[in-house]
Write a protein that holds these residues in place. Structure first.
Motif, short mmCIF file in Angstrom:
data_model
loop_
_atom_site.label_atom_id
_atom_site.label_comp_id
_atom_site.label_asym_id
_atom_site.label_seq_id
_atom_site.Cartn_x
_atom_site.Cartn_y
_atom_site.Cartn_z
N ASP A 22 0.81 -1.22 0.00
CA ASP A 22 0.00 0.00 0.00
C ASP A 22 0.85 1.27 0.00
N GLU A 23 2.17 1.13 0.05
CA GLU A 23 3.08 2.28 0.02
C GLU A 23 3.57 2.51 -1.40
N LYS A 24 3.07 3.60 -2.03
CA LYS A 24 3.43 3.88 -3.41
C LYS A 24 4.16 5.20 -3.58
N ARG A 25 4.38 5.91 -2.46
CA ARG A 25 4.92 7.27 -2.55
C ARG A 25 6.44 7.32 -2.48
N VAL A 26 7.06 6.29 -1.94
CA VAL A 26 8.52 6.30 -1.78
C VAL A 26 9.13 5.04 -2.41
N PRO A 27 10.40 5.10 -2.82
CA PRO A 27 11.07 3.90 -3.37
C PRO A 27 11.19 2.83 -2.28
N GLN A 28 11.15 1.57 -2.71
CA GLN A 28 11.34 0.45 -1.79
C GLN A 28 12.30 -0.56 -2.41
N ASP A 29 13.02 -1.28 -1.56
CA ASP A 29 13.94 -2.33 -2.01
C ASP A 29 13.61 -3.62 -1.29
N GLY A 30 13.61 -4.72 -2.02
CA GLY A 30 13.34 -6.03 -1.42
C GLY A 30 14.04 -7.12 -2.19
N ARG A 31 13.82 -8.34 -1.80
CA ARG A 31 14.46 -9.47 -2.47
C ARG A 31 13.67 -10.74 -2.23
N PHE A 32 13.81 -11.70 -3.16
CA PHE A 32 13.28 -13.04 -2.96
C PHE A 32 14.03 -13.99 -3.89
N LYS A 33 13.81 -15.25 -3.73
CA LYS A 33 14.51 -16.26 -4.53
C LYS A 33 13.51 -17.08 -5.34
N VAL A 34 13.95 -17.54 -6.51
CA VAL A 34 13.14 -18.44 -7.33
C VAL A 34 14.02 -19.56 -7.87
N GLN A 35 13.36 -20.65 -8.23
CA GLN A 35 14.01 -21.74 -8.97
C GLN A 35 13.41 -21.73 -10.37
N VAL A 67 14.73 -6.55 -5.90
CA VAL A 67 13.61 -5.78 -6.42
C VAL A 67 13.74 -4.33 -5.97
N SER A 68 13.56 -3.39 -6.91
CA SER A 68 13.57 -1.97 -6.60
C SER A 68 12.33 -1.33 -7.21
N THR A 69 11.54 -0.62 -6.39
CA THR A 69 10.38 0.10 -6.91
C THR A 69 10.64 1.60 -6.85
N LEU A 70 10.06 2.33 -7.81
CA LEU A 70 10.28 3.77 -7.89
C LEU A 70 8.98 4.44 -8.35
N PRO A 71 8.44 5.38 -7.55
CA PRO A 71 7.20 6.06 -7.98
C PRO A 71 7.46 6.99 -9.16
N THR A 72 6.67 6.85 -10.22
CA THR A 72 6.75 7.75 -11.39
C THR A 72 5.38 8.39 -11.58
N VAL A 73 5.27 9.30 -12.54
CA VAL A 73 4.00 10.01 -12.74
C VAL A 73 2.87 9.09 -13.18
N PHE A 74 3.21 7.94 -13.78
CA PHE A 74 2.18 7.02 -14.26
C PHE A 74 2.04 5.77 -13.40
N GLY A 75 2.74 5.71 -12.28
CA GLY A 75 2.67 4.54 -11.41
C GLY A 75 4.07 4.11 -10.99
N GLU A 76 4.13 2.98 -10.32
CA GLU A 76 5.42 2.52 -9.80
C GLU A 76 6.18 1.71 -10.86
N LYS A 77 7.42 2.13 -11.09
CA LYS A 77 8.30 1.35 -11.97
C LYS A 77 9.02 0.31 -11.12
N VAL A 78 9.15 -0.90 -11.66
CA VAL A 78 9.83 -1.99 -10.94
C VAL A 78 11.02 -2.47 -11.77
#
Length: 591
Positions: free
Chosen positions: A251-264, A274-285
């Motif tokens: 629910d947090e879309k106003r500030v950048p966030q960093d996270g991580r996970f693993k897949v096989q 993972v890095s998210t960044l708020p832009t004028v049209f939504g969050e870029k990932v």
């Protein structure tokens, strides 16, 4: 009546009849098979006696099954939809032709004797299967192409579900509710996006929102490639799904966030940042893919050769001192350091690394990850390392004066230190360290070598072709390579390079190459990457220049006089060898 036993004809006999193995190899195979219990098929594969295509054709001849070369086939996508992608991947099969009048379907198979799979395909399609044998890599490529198209179907299915659920939730739905309701189709789309990234060897995935659509791009061999657009209605759901996987606040879309996970994916464990960044049209990932088990190469595999290779190997074998690897982000510095460490890794030395993040894991080396929130920085980690009785220390990056000072101190007190810097050239690393406050007399006595590098794309071997360059390009090549004898001809083992240099100097014919584009390289003409390098070895003359705080240009000119190749010179030699193109060298080695 007495029966005479006849020996069954084997794959080795077929290969011998075709002239693909000789008398000695045939005898050796049969003898080894009898003594070890291994089949001749196993032995032929393990020894790589013949090419894969020749081996597959021989198997077909042995069992009376026709061979099909799928690379030359134009396959109707409708045919590939007859067999589920999951089944096609698991059993490595690909239908490529059908005849409605006789109700038959031709299927390329790795194992055309697998009657159970044939029976399943017949039940699934209602057609009688005519099996063909084909090379595993060709079947995988066809199935992978179909797997990529499956994303489009999942998108359509998800859109329908999202439309229905949005109507139900209108006026009361939250992003958490939508993420839950959309989970199944969105989860499959995210899974396909990541699987495609792993399969194509992408280093990053970009999910970018715009006014009317979302753009999906992959960074492959250092270049961003747009794969498709995704309807804008799906963007929030995709982002929410990725946030849930990486334990971010959805629910947090106003500030950048960093996270991580693993897949096989495709049997490869992959760490995703993972890095998210708020832009004028939504969050870029942006998702960065880090394979848990990175491949470690030899220095020659990376693109080092000649005097540069010799100098770096000698610098790495010194028990004390510092080796700096420089270059911009994404230029392969981590791989070069990992290659050096793997070369030095023995049970007799204690190697410790401090990285952010740990990208390539090497057995037998103590690797530590920076954790700034917990107070573990490059500087604090380096202090702790000196109490761990190390022989060799690798610091992921020298970012500040404190880390620079500690690294130089470690090199002075009997350790070999490897690290990286962000500079444009090998000579530029020395003034950069001086700017960080390192005393010039300390720098002159601790630096063993500085390696600067860039990555260029390699020409695809499957569509490589020779071209005749215009005269102005030939003159440009001759001008760049006119003074490099010292760097390469000094070493007898580089006779092929010496021949190229002599041909350039004597005005002989110059050949260059390019890739015309094929299915195997995605029509780009390039596949894979290699490095172009500048390797500066510390010498008495360079040490005096550092003591005088000489400018970068003066240090660079002195290094060239002592045999250092510039980026352009090393790149142009690789162009003449047919490894890359002039365009690639000029793209990364401007100036």
């Amino acid at each position: 009546m007495q029966q005479v036993a006849t020996k069954q004809r084997g794959i080795e006999d077929v290969l011998y009849e075709k002239g693909l193995i000789n008398d000695d190899q045939l005898t050796s195979l049969k003898f080894e098979s009898a003594n070890t219990g291994k089949t001749t098929q196993q032995l032929i594969k393990s020894k790589n006696l013949v090419k894969e295509d020749d081996y597959v054709k021989a198997i077909g001849d042995l069992y009376g099954i026709a061979y099909i070369d799928l690379s030359g086939q134009k396959i109707d996508p409708v045919l590939l939809e007859l067999v589920p992608v999951d089944l096609a991947k698991k059993y490595r099969v690909a239908p490529f032709e059908k005849d409605d009048s006789s109700k038959t379907i031709a299927v390329a198979m790795v194992d055309p004797l697998d009657l159970q799979t044939i029976e399943f395909i017949e039940r699934k399609t209602g057609y009688h299967v005519v099996p063909y044998i084909s090379a595993p890599k060709e079947i995988d490529k066809v199935v992978d192409s179909q797997s990529g198209k499956a994303i489009g179907k999942e998108i359509n299915a998800a859109l329908e579900e999202i439309t229905q659920n949005t109507l139900k939730l209108e006026g009361q739905g939250s992003i958490e509710d939508l993420a839950t309701l959309r989970d199944a189709p969105i989860a499959r789309i995210v899974g396909m996006i990541l699987e495609t990234a792993v399969r194509t060897g992408a280093s990053d995935v970009h999910i970018e929102p715009y006014e009317n659509a979302t753009r999906l791009r992959y960074r492959i061999d250092g270049i961003l490639e747009e794969k498709r657009t995704i309807p804008k209605e799906m963007h929030e759901s995709l982002v929410a799904r990725i946030k849930i996987l990486s334990k971010l606040k959805i629910d947090e879309k106003r500030v950048p966030q960093d996270g991580r996970f693993k897949v096989q994916a495709n049997g490869v464990g992959t760490d995703l940042r993972v890095s998210t960044l708020p832009t004028v049209f939504g969050e870029k990932v942006v998702i960065r893919l880090l394979k848990e088990e990175g491949m470690v190469y030899s220095l020659a595999d990376l693109g080092l050769r000649g005097l540069a290779l010799k100098r770096l190997e000698e610098a790495a074998l010194k028990p004390v001192g510092m080796i700096l690897v420089t270059g911009p982000t994404g230029s392969g510095k981590t791989v070069t350091n990992a290659t050096l460490l793997s070369k030095l890794n023995t049970s007799r030395v204690n190697i410790i690394t401090l990285e952010d993040p740990v990208e390539i894991r090497i057995e037998g080396i103590n690797q530590v990850q920076v954790n700034t929130k917990a107070g573990l920085t490059f500087a604090t980690g380096l202090r702790a390392f000196l109490r761990q009785d190390p022989n060799i220390i690798m610091v992921g990056e020298i970012r500040d004066a404190e880390t620079a000072e500690l690294a130089v101190h470690a090199a002075l007190t009997g350790h070999l230190v490897l690290s990286t810097l962000h500079t444009n050239s090998a000579a530029g690393a020395l003034p950069r360290m001086l700017d960080m406050g390192v005393e010039n007399f300390l720098l002159a006595s601790t630096i063993n070598a500085v390696v600067a590098q860039r990555l260029v794309r390699k020409i695809c071997n499957d569509c490589k072709e020779e071209i005749v360059p215009p005269e102005e390009i030939v003159e440009g090549i001759r001008e760049v390579l006119q003074d490099i004898e010292k760097a390469h001809v000094l070493l007898n083992k580089d006779k092929n390079i010496a021949e190229l240099v002599n041909r350039v100097k004597s005005g002989g014919e110059i050949k260059i190459y390019k890739g015309r584009g094929c299915d195997k390289c995605g029509q780009t003409g390039y596949k894979g990457r290699l490095g172009i390098f500048e390797v500066l070895e510390m010498s008495e003359k360079l040490g005096l220049l550092i003591l005088e705080s000489a400018p970068t240009t003066e240090v660079n000119n002195a290094a060239k006089e002592e045999g250092m190749l510039t980026f352009k010179q090393d790149g142009y030699l690789k162009v003449l060898e047919g490894l890359t193109t002039l365009e690639e060298v000029l793209r990364v080695a401007k100036g």
